[in-house]
Structures are given as structure tokens and as C-alpha cells.
Motif scaffolding. Structure first.
Motif, mmCIF file in Angstrom:
data_model
loop_
_atom_site.group_PDB
_atom_site.id
_atom_site.type_symbol
_atom_site.label_atom_id
_atom_site.label_comp_id
_atom_site.label_asym_id
_atom_site.label_seq_id
_atom_site.Cartn_x
_atom_site.Cartn_y
_atom_site.Cartn_z
ATOM 1 N N MET A 258 0.844 -1.200 0.000
ATOM 2 C CA MET A 258 0.000 0.000 0.000
ATOM 3 C C MET A 258 0.882 1.254 0.000
ATOM 4 N N PRO A 259 1.773 1.413 -0.978
ATOM 5 C CA PRO A 259 2.730 2.522 -0.936
ATOM 6 C C PRO A 259 2.096 3.914 -1.010
ATOM 7 N N SER A 260 0.879 4.008 -1.518
ATOM 8 C CA SER A 260 0.234 5.320 -1.650
ATOM 9 C C SER A 260 -0.572 5.725 -0.417
ATOM 10 N N VAL A 261 -0.716 4.827 0.547
ATOM 11 C CA VAL A 261 -1.505 5.132 1.750
ATOM 12 C C VAL A 261 -0.642 5.907 2.741
ATOM 13 N N LYS A 262 -1.140 7.063 3.162
ATOM 14 C CA LYS A 262 -0.400 7.901 4.090
ATOM 15 C C LYS A 262 -0.815 7.648 5.533
ATOM 16 N N PRO A 263 0.047 8.011 6.506
ATOM 17 C CA PRO A 263 -0.272 7.761 7.916
ATOM 18 C C PRO A 263 -1.465 8.578 8.395
ATOM 19 N N CYS A 264 -2.174 8.031 9.351
ATOM 20 C CA CYS A 264 -3.246 8.791 10.007
ATOM 21 C C CYS A 264 -2.631 9.972 10.740
ATOM 22 N N ASN A 265 -3.379 11.062 10.821
ATOM 23 C CA ASN A 265 -2.841 12.298 11.416
ATOM 24 C C ASN A 265 -2.446 12.110 12.875
ATOM 25 N N ASN A 266 -3.333 11.521 13.671
ATOM 26 C CA ASN A 266 -3.025 11.344 15.098
ATOM 27 C C ASN A 266 -1.890 10.349 15.322
ATOM 28 N N PRO A 418 -1.894 17.909 7.149
ATOM 29 C CA PRO A 418 -2.587 17.076 6.157
ATOM 30 C C PRO A 418 -2.006 17.266 4.755
ATOM 31 N N HIS A 419 -1.893 16.154 4.050
ATOM 32 C CA HIS A 419 -1.430 16.110 2.668
ATOM 33 C C HIS A 419 0.049 16.480 2.527
ATOM 34 N N ARG A 420 0.713 16.685 3.658
ATOM 35 C CA ARG A 420 2.169 16.840 3.601
ATOM 36 C C ARG A 420 2.812 15.509 3.944
ATOM 37 N N LEU A 421 2.443 15.000 5.106
ATOM 38 C CA LEU A 421 2.964 13.701 5.529
ATOM 39 C C LEU A 421 1.834 12.741 5.853
ATOM 40 N N THR A 422 0.649 13.303 6.134
ATOM 41 C CA THR A 422 -0.470 12.465 6.584
ATOM 42 C C THR A 422 -1.615 12.524 5.591
ATOM 43 N N ALA A 423 -2.615 11.634 5.846
ATOM 44 C CA ALA A 423 -3.754 11.513 4.938
ATOM 45 C C ALA A 423 -4.732 12.660 5.091
ATOM 46 N N GLY A 424 -4.907 13.165 6.279
ATOM 47 C CA GLY A 424 -5.878 14.226 6.493
ATOM 48 C C GLY A 424 -6.110 14.475 7.963
ATOM 49 N N ASN A 425 -7.042 15.379 8.256
ATOM 50 C CA ASN A 425 -7.322 15.776 9.627
ATOM 51 C C ASN A 425 -8.220 14.802 10.360
ATOM 52 N N ALA A 426 -9.084 14.134 9.642
ATOM 53 C CA ALA A 426 -10.129 13.354 10.291
ATOM 54 C C ALA A 426 -9.543 12.232 11.139
ATOM 55 N N THR A 427 -9.916 12.217 12.424
ATOM 56 C CA THR A 427 -9.411 11.186 13.337
ATOM 57 C C THR A 427 -10.094 9.845 13.093
ATOM 58 N N ASP A 428 -11.255 9.870 12.450
ATOM 59 C CA ASP A 428 -11.977 8.607 12.212
ATOM 60 C C ASP A 428 -11.816 8.136 10.778
ATOM 61 N N ASP A 429 -10.834 8.667 10.072
ATOM 62 C CA ASP A 429 -10.602 8.284 8.687
ATOM 63 C C ASP A 429 -10.092 6.842 8.638
ATOM 64 N N ASP A 430 -10.770 6.003 7.900
ATOM 65 C CA ASP A 430 -10.340 4.598 7.811
ATOM 66 C C ASP A 430 -9.559 4.321 6.536
ATOM 67 N N ARG A 440 -8.717 3.075 10.925
ATOM 68 C CA ARG A 440 -8.743 4.157 11.910
ATOM 69 C C ARG A 440 -7.634 3.980 12.946
ATOM 70 N N TYR A 441 -7.186 5.144 13.471
ATOM 71 C CA TYR A 441 -6.190 5.135 14.554
ATOM 72 C C TYR A 441 -6.902 5.570 15.826
ATOM 73 N N PHE A 442 -6.934 4.676 16.828
ATOM 74 C CA PHE A 442 -7.742 4.929 18.015
ATOM 75 C C PHE A 442 -7.026 5.613 19.187
ATOM 76 N N PRO A 443 -5.731 5.352 19.456
ATOM 77 C CA PRO A 443 -5.105 5.960 20.646
ATOM 78 C C PRO A 443 -5.183 7.484 20.626
ATOM 79 N N GLU A 444 -5.291 8.044 21.815
ATOM 80 C CA GLU A 444 -5.348 9.499 21.948
ATOM 81 C C GLU A 444 -3.972 10.117 21.695
ATOM 82 N N VAL A 445 -3.996 11.352 21.274
ATOM 83 C CA VAL A 445 -2.750 12.092 21.062
ATOM 84 C C VAL A 445 -2.228 12.560 22.414
ATOM 85 N N LEU A 446 -0.969 12.292 22.673
ATOM 86 C CA LEU A 446 -0.374 12.658 23.953
ATOM 87 C C LEU A 446 -0.052 14.145 24.009
ATOM 88 N N LYS A 447 0.201 14.619 25.214
ATOM 89 C CA LYS A 447 0.625 16.004 25.406
ATOM 90 C C LYS A 447 2.107 16.136 25.041
#
Length: 570
Positions: A258-266, A418-430, A440-447
Motif C-alpha cells: 500500500m505505498p500510496s496510503v499515508k499515515p493517520c494524522n493522530n 494534512p497532505h504533507r505527511l499524513t492523509a488528512g485531519n479526520a481522526t476517524d478516517d479509515d 482508523r487510529y484509536f489511541p489518543e494524542v499525547l501532550k
């Protein structure tokens, strides 16, 4: 909430692994093409997915990656993080570099042109007497430049010394009919504060020059420290755990075909917060430094503006010289009272013409048409244009500095845009890579910061071992912030104001027996030369008893001097 999300995340990963076995093997041609496009020269990319038991970072199910590919991906991940941080911090670093250069060049040019302006005006106005004593003024500007460029110079003491040297030279010129020895000049220097030969100019100029130079030097030093800290911190040193997390985030999608799939934002944010945890710890001190820089920038625009102090400095010093000329007779009389009458120069009897000739060789006053103004053609004309541009630069740097607050803690967000290194802003993007599969990426973003990474789900961070290099930069910012705050208040961190202290007693006056420890004048005005003192009151009687009356020859000499001045200045 965090526990529920973690459970869902675990179930999602397990499901993807279980169901993955039912999928038929994917073709790896797309991976080969994507790898070539990224600059890799892999020779043994599998044609179809194979078992991934040999992988150490990416999922070990079916894979399009060899061990060599995974290693190469790890090396590239480290380099890409360095490039991302370098790219993201480019504006920050270039701003500090360019503004430091611009302000430094301006202040140095201002000093140089101010000295040229003074020299031009004094040569034109005072002629030979100035040129014979020009080193006094050259030393003043040399010391100002040495202070500005970081030299260990006490501005207050240096300016006091300038006025003392100027007093010695002028007193000698104005009393050339006497032998003025070094010991006699030392005696005079002890009473400078009482005599005030230059009026209030030294006091006012000292306050203005000191504050202006402290602010200018500290502001440029602040830009230099910001430049160095930004440059050093932008050079990222990645830990092995960080490199593993980066590889998993950036290149494991290749292994999963899946070389074209970018990482989830969170997902990206958690990886970057773990990799850049120490950089984020710079932020509290960095923000205080920015606030202090903004305060000092305000001073540069206001009463501590070095340009408004330096531009008229030639006129101010000339006014001080004129003040001493105007009061030369009274000044000499008071000095003779306190330090005794110096010996005649041995030139014998002097006519009125002879005394007039001596005065013609001294500093002469301005005629109305000669009196300089700050707008008269000087070497500072071009600097006024430059300073106008610098005012815009001040506004610009203030706006830039405000934008640079929280830069280091915002670095993960800036990199994971978004669109620089990640797929987008949406946290529920599958449709993004979550580290295991597309979903989807479920863990919360740390401080932000090192201590908050203790439970980072993506990067193993040892919170007990802060980065020593980053701690050094934090200390550099702390020291600079302290200097900036002192400069804002008009204080040099190394040389605190000593105006409340004594002016210094030296090792002995070296005067004759006629010297006294301080002058004892009956009034603020000097006694009229040759006036009848028989009607003096008790204070005058006491002063007369302490200080013998001037000799007839001295009184005659001073009278002739006054007459010559009167004729010359008419």
C-alpha cells in the motif's frame, strides 16, 4: 476513554491479522515502482507478497519487503525526519540569521558614521586644537564599538573617563600661560562633580548612551542566541526507538503493498511527539525568551533608540565644550582656589595681544551661521534613510517573533500537516495507515514534552534521560532572557549602575599644600575677580581664611583673559 480506545485498537489489529491470512497474495509491482520513484535501487523486490517472518519492524504477515529493503527504509526514515525538521524550521532560522546580520550591520555603520560626522564638524568648527586632541574622541568611539561588539567595557566608567580626559585637555588649552602638570590635573579631576565644567550634558548623555547601547547590544546578542539555538536544535538526533517508529509509519505501508496510503494524522502526531519530545521541552524557556525580545524591541523604538541618541552626539558634545568656554574664567578661578595656583609657563610678561593670540589657538565658539544642527549635511544623512528602513524591520521582526512562540511544541503539528505527511485531519478516517493496516487510529494524542511520553504507544521514550544537548540550549536561552530583561530596565547584567557610589578617591591628589579636600564656595556664582571682600560674612571669612586670596598677578591675568574672550566673542 483511553482504555476503551486501546481495547478497540487491539481488536482492530487482531482482526486485521486474522483476516489477512484469507486474502490472496498481492502483486508487488506497485511497490517496486514507488520505491524507484523515491530513489531506491532495490534489485530483489518480490514479484508477489511473501512471508514476512524476516522483518523486524514492519508487520510479519504477508509482505513485499526484504530485510535489505526494511534496513534501507530505516535509514531513509531517519534522513527524512531530519529533512522535515530542517524544512519546517527554515523560516525560523533564516529570519534570525538575516535580522541579526541586518541589525548588526546597521548599528556598526551608525557608530562609524557618527564618528565621521563628529570629526567633520569638529575639524570645520574647532580646527587645529581639535585635531591635536582628536584621539580623545577616537578613543570614545573605539570603546563604544568595543562594548557593542561584546567587549568587557563598563560604559559608565568609560564615559566618565572621556569627560575627564576632555576636561584635562581643555583646561590645559584654556590656561596655556601656566604649567599644568599631571598631578595638578589629578587634583582637578577630584572636583569634577562639583565644578560641572560641561554643565548637565555629561549626566544626560551618559544616561542616554548607556541605556541605548545596552539595549542595542543586548537585542543583537538576543538575535544571535536565537539564531544559534534554532540552528542547533533543528539538527535532530534520532534514537533507535524513534527510527523504528518512523520506519513503521512511513514505509511499512510499502511492505503491505500500500505505498500510496499515508499515515493517520493522530498516528503521525504521537510518533513525532515521541521523537521530538526533548525539542518540545525547549518551549517554555523559548517563549520567555521571545517575550523578552519583544520587550527590548519596544525599547529600540522608544526612548532607548540608539539612532536618536547617536545622531546628535556631536552637537551635544560641542554644547558641553561651549559651556566650558563660556565659564572658563570662573572655572579657572575655582580650580585655583582648590588646587592652588599653578606655576607660570615661564614666558614672562604678557601683553593683552599675547593673551588674545593664545585664545585664538584654543577652541573657539560658533558664530550663529556656524552653529551646527542635527539636520546639517553630515555623514549621517544616509543613515537616516537606513534607519527609516530599520523601523520597518523592527515592526517585521516583532511580528515574526510573535509567530515563533510555541514553535518547538508545535513542530509535530507542523510536520504532520494534512497532505504533507499524513492523509488528512479526520481522526476517524479509515483510509489512512495506522501502523498495522489501513484503518482508523484509536489511541489518543499525547501532550507535549518528555515526561508526557511515558505511555507513548508508538515510540519508546526514556523519560529519565533528558537530552543533555537540549538542556544546554535551554540554559543558553535562560541566560539570554535574563540579560534581555535587565536591558529592558536599562541595566547591564555585568555592570550595574554605580551612580550612588563615590566617584573614586584615587591614591592621592598629588597637589601642593594649597589643595583642600573639597571646594567651599559662598555661592553658586564665582566671586567677581578683584572685588572687595572686606564686607564678607562669616562663611566668606571662613573661606578666606582657608584659601589665601589670589595674588595680584593672578587677578590681572584672569582679567585680561576675560577681556580677550569678550573681544573675541563679540
Amino acid at each position: 476513554m483511553l482504555g476503551i480506545r486501546t481495547v478497540l485498537w487491539t481488536l482492530s489489529v487482531a482482526l486485521s491479522v486474522v483476516t489477512g491470512a484469507d486474502f490472496k497474495a498481492h502483486n508487488c509491482s506497485e511497490v517496486r515502482q514507488a520505491s524507484i520513484a523515491k530513489g531506491f535501487s532495490f534489485e530483489n523486490v518480490p514479484l508477489q507478497e511473501t512471508s514476512g517472518d524476516h522483518l523486524r519492524v514492519c508487520p510479519q504477515g504477508s509482505t513485499c519487503c526484504t530485510s535489505e529493503m526494511e534496513d534501507k527504509f530505516g535509514q531513509r526514515s531517519k534522513l527524512e525526519l531530519e529533512n522535515l525538521v530542517d524544512e519546517t524550521s527554515h523560516e525560523l532560522r533564516s529570519t534570525f540569521v538575516s535580522r541579526h546580520k541586518k541589525f548588526d550591520e546597521f548599528f556598526l555603520e551608525l557608530l562609524e558614521n557618527t564618528e565621521k560626522s563628529l570629526n567633520e564638524m569638529f575639524v570645520r568648527t574647532y580646527g587645529k586644537p581639535y585635531m591635536q586632541n582628536s584621539e580623545v574622541f577616537q578613543n570614545l568611539f573605539a570603546e563604544l564599538k568595543r562594548y557593542y561588539t561584546g567587549g568587557n567595557v563598563n560604559l559608565e566608567e568609560m564615559l566618565n573617563d572621556f569627560w575627564s580626559r576632555l576636561l584635562e585637555r581643555m583646561f590645559t588649552l584654556l590656561n596655556s600661560q601656566y604649567v599644568i602638570t599631571e598631578d595638578y590635573l589629578e587634583c582637578i579631576s577630584k572636583y569634577t562633580d562639583q565644578l560641572k565644567p560641561f554643565g548637565d550634558v555629561p549626566k544626560k548623555l551618559k544616561a542616554q548612551v548607556t541605556r541605548a547601547f545596552i539595549v542595542a547590544r543586548t537585542f543583537v546578542q538576543g538575535l544571535s542566541v536565537g539564531r544559534e539555538v534554532a540552528s542547533r536544535v533543528s539538527k535532530v538526533s534520532s534514537t533507535p526507538a524513534c527510527i523504528r517508529a518512523l520506519t513503521k509509519m512511513m514505509y511499512c505501508p510499502y511492505c503491505q503493498a500500500m505505498p500510496s496510503v499515508k499515515p493517520c494524522n493522530n498516528y503521525c502526531l504521537n510518533v513525532m511527539k515521541g521523537c521530538l519530545a526533548n525539542q518540545a521541552d525547549l518551549d517554555p524557556e523559548w517563549n520567555q525568551y521571545i517575550d523578552a525580545m519583544l520587550l527590548v524591541a519596544q525599547r529600540l523604538e522608544g526612548p532607548f533608540n540608539i539612532e536618536s541618541v547617536m545622531e546628535p552626539i556631536d552637537v551635544k558634545i560641542s554644547e558641553a565644550i561651549m559651556n566650558m568656554q563660556d565659564n572658563s574664567v570662573q572655572l579657572s578661578y575655582k580650580v585655583f582656589q582648590g588646587c592652588g595656583q599653578p606655576k607660570p609657563s615661564g614666558m614672562g610678561g604678557r601683553s593683552t595681544r599675547g593673551i588674545s593670540d593664545v585664545f585664538n589657538a584654543r577652541f573657539r565658539p560658533y558664530s550663529p551661521e556656524e552653529r551646527p544642527t542635527t539636520a546639517a549635511g553630515t555623514s549621517l544623512d544616509r543613515l537616516r534613510i537606513v534607519w527609516s528602513a530599520m523601523q520597518h524591520s523592527l515592526i517585521d521582526i516583532k511580528e515574526k517573533l510573535k509567530l515563533f512562540k510555541k514553535f518547538w511544541s508545535n513542530l509535530p503539528e507542523d510536520i504532520c500537516k494534512p497532505h504533507r505527511l499524513t492523509a488528512g485531519n479526520a481522526t476517524d478516517d479509515d483510509q489512512c495507515w495506522n501502523g498495522h493496516t489501513k484503518g482508523r487510529y484509536f489511541p489518543e494524542v499525547l501532550k507535549d514534552g518528555l515526561t508526557n511520553q511515558v505511555n507513548n504507544p508508538e515510540v519508546g521514550v526514556d523519560i529519565t534521560r533528558p537530552d543533555t544537548f537540549i538542556r544546554q540550549q535551554i540554559m543558553a536561552l535562560r541566560v539570554m532572557t535574563n540579560k534581555l530583561k535587565n536591558a529592558y530596565n536599562g541595566n547591564d547584567i555585568y555592570f550595574q549602575d554605580s551612580s550612588d557610589e563615590g566617584s573614586g578617591s584615587g591614591s592621592g591628589s598629588g597637589c601642593t599644600e594649597a589643595c583642600v579636600t573639597e571646594f567651599d564656595f559662598a555661592s553658586t556664582e564665582a566671586p567677581v575677580v578683584g572685588a572687595d571682600r572686606s564686607g564678607s560674612g562669616p562663611m566668606e571669612d571662613s573661606a578666606a581664611a582657608t584659601h589665601p586670596a589670589p595674588s595680584a598677578a593672578l587677578l590681572a591675568s584672569l582679567a585680561l583673559s576675560a577681556l580677550a574672550l569678550h573681544r573675541l566673542w563679540r
